[in-house]
Design a protein around this motif. Sequence first.
Motif, PDB file in Angstrom:
ATOM      1  N   ARG A 135      18.441  19.855 -22.728  1.00  7.52           N
ATOM      2  CA  ARG A 135      18.782  19.297 -24.033  1.00  7.52           C
ATOM      3  C   ARG A 135      19.270  17.860 -23.910  1.00  7.52           C
ATOM      4  N   ARG A 136      19.856  17.532 -22.792  1.00  6.77           N
ATOM      5  CA  ARG A 136      20.342  16.162 -22.600  1.00  6.77           C
ATOM      6  C   ARG A 136      19.262  15.240 -22.047  1.00  6.77           C
ATOM      7  N   VAL A 137      18.477  15.715 -21.098  1.00 14.08           N
ATOM      8  CA  VAL A 137      17.565  14.805 -20.393  1.00 14.08           C
ATOM      9  C   VAL A 137      16.096  15.127 -20.612  1.00 14.08           C
ATOM     10  N   GLY A 138      15.782  16.212 -21.313  1.00 15.28           N
ATOM     11  CA  GLY A 138      14.398  16.611 -21.511  1.00 15.28           C
ATOM     12  C   GLY A 138      13.945  17.604 -20.458  1.00 15.28           C
ATOM     13  N   LEU A 139      12.906  18.334 -20.791  1.00 15.38           N
ATOM     14  CA  LEU A 139      12.443  19.425 -19.939  1.00 15.38           C
ATOM     15  C   LEU A 139      11.944  18.926 -18.587  1.00 15.38           C
ATOM     16  N   ALA A 140      11.127  17.872 -18.587  1.00 20.37           N
ATOM     17  CA  ALA A 140      10.540  17.394 -17.336  1.00 20.37           C
ATOM     18  C   ALA A 140      11.599  16.879 -16.375  1.00 20.37           C
ATOM     19  N   LYS A 141      12.524  16.077 -16.879  1.00 19.90           N
ATOM     20  CA  LYS A 141      13.576  15.531 -16.016  1.00 19.90           C
ATOM     21  C   LYS A 141      14.509  16.635 -15.535  1.00 19.90           C
ATOM     22  N   ALA A 142      14.785  17.615 -16.390  1.00 21.35           N
ATOM     23  CA  ALA A 142      15.635  18.735 -15.970  1.00 21.35           C
ATOM     24  C   ALA A 142      14.983  19.484 -14.805  1.00 21.35           C
ATOM     25  N   LYS A 143      13.674  19.737 -14.904  1.00 27.14           N
ATOM     26  CA  LYS A 143      12.976  20.408 -13.805  1.00 27.14           C
ATOM     27  C   LYS A 143      13.021  19.568 -12.537  1.00 27.14           C
ATOM     28  N   GLU A 144      12.855  18.283 -12.678  1.00 28.20           N
ATOM     29  CA  GLU A 144      12.909  17.392 -11.510  1.00 28.20           C
ATOM     30  C   GLU A 144      14.271  17.490 -10.810  1.00 28.20           C
ATOM     31  N   LEU A 145      15.328  17.415 -11.577  1.00 25.24           N
ATOM     32  CA  LEU A 145      16.671  17.470 -10.988  1.00 25.24           C
ATOM     33  C   LEU A 145      16.952  18.822 -10.347  1.00 25.24           C
ATOM     34  N   ILE A 146      16.506  19.888 -10.995  1.00 21.81           N
ATOM     35  CA  ILE A 146      16.798  21.237 -10.505  1.00 21.81           C
ATOM     36  C   ILE A 146      15.983  21.584  -9.271  1.00 21.81           C
ATOM     37  N   PHE A 147      14.701  21.239  -9.269  1.00 21.37           N
ATOM     38  CA  PHE A 147      13.825  21.712  -8.201  1.00 21.37           C
ATOM     39  C   PHE A 147      13.740  20.770  -7.002  1.00 21.37           C
ATOM     40  N   THR A 148      14.207  19.533  -7.159  1.00 18.82           N
ATOM     41  CA  THR A 148      14.206  18.615  -6.013  1.00 18.82           C
ATOM     42  C   THR A 148      15.588  18.454  -5.400  1.00 18.82           C
ATOM     43  N   TRP A 149      16.613  19.002  -6.065  1.00 22.07           N
ATOM     44  CA  TRP A 149      17.996  18.978  -5.560  1.00 22.07           C
ATOM     45  C   TRP A 149      18.567  17.562  -5.442  1.00 22.07           C
ATOM     46  N   GLN A 150      17.945  16.607  -6.087  1.00 25.22           N
ATOM     47  CA  GLN A 150      18.409  15.231  -5.904  1.00 25.22           C
ATOM     48  C   GLN A 150      19.768  15.008  -6.547  1.00 25.22           C
ATOM     49  N   ILE A 151      20.533  14.127  -5.929  1.00 24.39           N
ATOM     50  CA  ILE A 151      21.828  13.708  -6.456  1.00 24.39           C
ATOM     51  C   ILE A 151      21.647  12.304  -7.018  1.00 24.39           C
ATOM     52  N   ILE A 152      22.025  12.107  -8.262  1.00 28.81           N
ATOM     53  CA  ILE A 152      21.850  10.808  -8.900  1.00 28.81           C
ATOM     54  C   ILE A 152      23.205  10.150  -9.133  1.00 28.81           C
ATOM     55  N   ASP A 153      23.187   8.818  -9.170  1.00 29.20           N
ATOM     56  CA  ASP A 153      24.434   8.102  -9.405  1.00 29.20           C
ATOM     57  C   ASP A 153      24.702   7.976 -10.906  1.00 29.20           C
ATOM     58  N   ALA A 154      25.848   7.408 -11.215  1.00 25.18           N
ATOM     59  CA  ALA A 154      26.282   7.361 -12.612  1.00 25.18           C
ATOM     60  C   ALA A 154      25.349   6.535 -13.484  1.00 25.18           C
ATOM     61  N   ARG A 155      24.857   5.412 -12.949  1.00 24.05           N
ATOM     62  CA  ARG A 155      23.991   4.548 -13.749  1.00 24.05           C
ATOM     63  C   ARG A 155      22.667   5.233 -14.079  1.00 24.05           C
ATOM     64  N   GLU A 156      22.121   5.971 -13.111  1.00 25.30           N
ATOM     65  CA  GLU A 156      20.899   6.723 -13.381  1.00 25.30           C
ATOM     66  C   GLU A 156      21.176   7.832 -14.394  1.00 25.30           C
ATOM     67  N   ALA A 157      22.328   8.472 -14.263  1.00 22.57           N
ATOM     68  CA  ALA A 157      22.697   9.512 -15.226  1.00 22.57           C
ATOM     69  C   ALA A 157      22.810   8.944 -16.633  1.00 22.57           C
ATOM     70  N   GLU A 158      23.330   7.731 -16.732  1.00 20.58           N
ATOM     71  CA  GLU A 158      23.419   7.072 -18.038  1.00 20.58           C
ATOM     72  C   GLU A 158      22.022   6.724 -18.549  1.00 20.58           C
ATOM     73  N   ARG A 159      21.159   6.250 -17.671  1.00 16.78           N
ATOM     74  CA  ARG A 159      19.811   5.836 -18.073  1.00 16.78           C
ATOM     75  C   ARG A 159      19.010   6.988 -18.648  1.00 16.78           C
ATOM     76  N   ILE A 160      19.160   8.188 -18.072  1.00 19.68           N
ATOM     77  CA  ILE A 160      18.364   9.332 -18.531  1.00 19.68           C
ATOM     78  C   ILE A 160      19.071  10.121 -19.625  1.00 19.68           C
ATOM     79  N   GLY A 161      20.266   9.701 -20.009  1.00 23.06           N
ATOM     80  CA  GLY A 161      20.953  10.358 -21.110  1.00 23.06           C
ATOM     81  C   GLY A 161      21.823  11.528 -20.713  1.00 23.06           C
ATOM     82  N   LEU A 162      22.057  11.695 -19.410  1.00 19.15           N
ATOM     83  CA  LEU A 162      22.915  12.801 -18.973  1.00 19.15           C
ATOM     84  C   LEU A 162      24.369  12.541 -19.337  1.00 19.15           C
TER      85      LEU A 162
END
Length: 243
Positions: A135-162
């Motif tokens: 709901r915050r970042v969209g379905l595709a980005k949510a799948k990317e974060l969940i299935f790749t286990w990546q850790i993102i920094d605050a600026r990237e989190a802001e960019r994608i709307g997290l």
Amino acid sequence: MELNIPESLNALNINMREEMLEALLAAEKDDEVRVVVITGRGRAFCSGGDIKAMNKEFTPAEGRARMQKVGRLIKCINGMNKLVIAAVNGPAIGAGCNLALACDFIIAAEEATFGQPFGRLGLVPDLGGLYYLPRRVGLAKAKELIFTWQIIDAREAERIGLVNWVVPLSDLDTEVKKLAEKLVKGPALANGLAKGIINRSLESTLDQILEEEAYAQGLCFMSQDFQEGVRAFLEKRKPNFGQ
């Protein structure tokens, strides 16, 4: 409200979850509390669940019961008629990320990081992560974060709307206080009703939302806040709600 086990990077254990739920339920009942802030002590917001406490075998029934208890905490944040701010001062990983996502606002320090590395443990995201993240970042980005286990920094989190916005760590408390003070000055009844309707909006039809809006507006029309808002508009001044 402060997560206060800095030696474990505020990993969520059973006691912490129970204490948080108790504090949230108390805040819900306290008319003097208008806004709730959740943050972490030390250099982390919350590093996730207490993995050491998971080092045993669970039956499916035991695992389900464990998570149903945790779910009460998220339901409380979602359902309470007070606005909740997550002040993310550092890493918010796994369950910590999802605890922040359950809040109405996320203000992150530049040092904050976010991630969903549940798969590394052979687990699915919990604490409502599978509900809030898409709901915050969209379905595709949510799948990317969940299935790749990546850790993102605050600026990237802001960019994608997290997160809502990012500030220097030295300014975090000040910016959170500014937001809280602004929210406190708002109409408590209307804000609480609007929060509930927004949180249900993606599972509702237009007709259902229109009906909920009509019911909520009927309550607001009867409130002192509405009367004060009209007076303030006509007198060309800022309203003083809840005074």
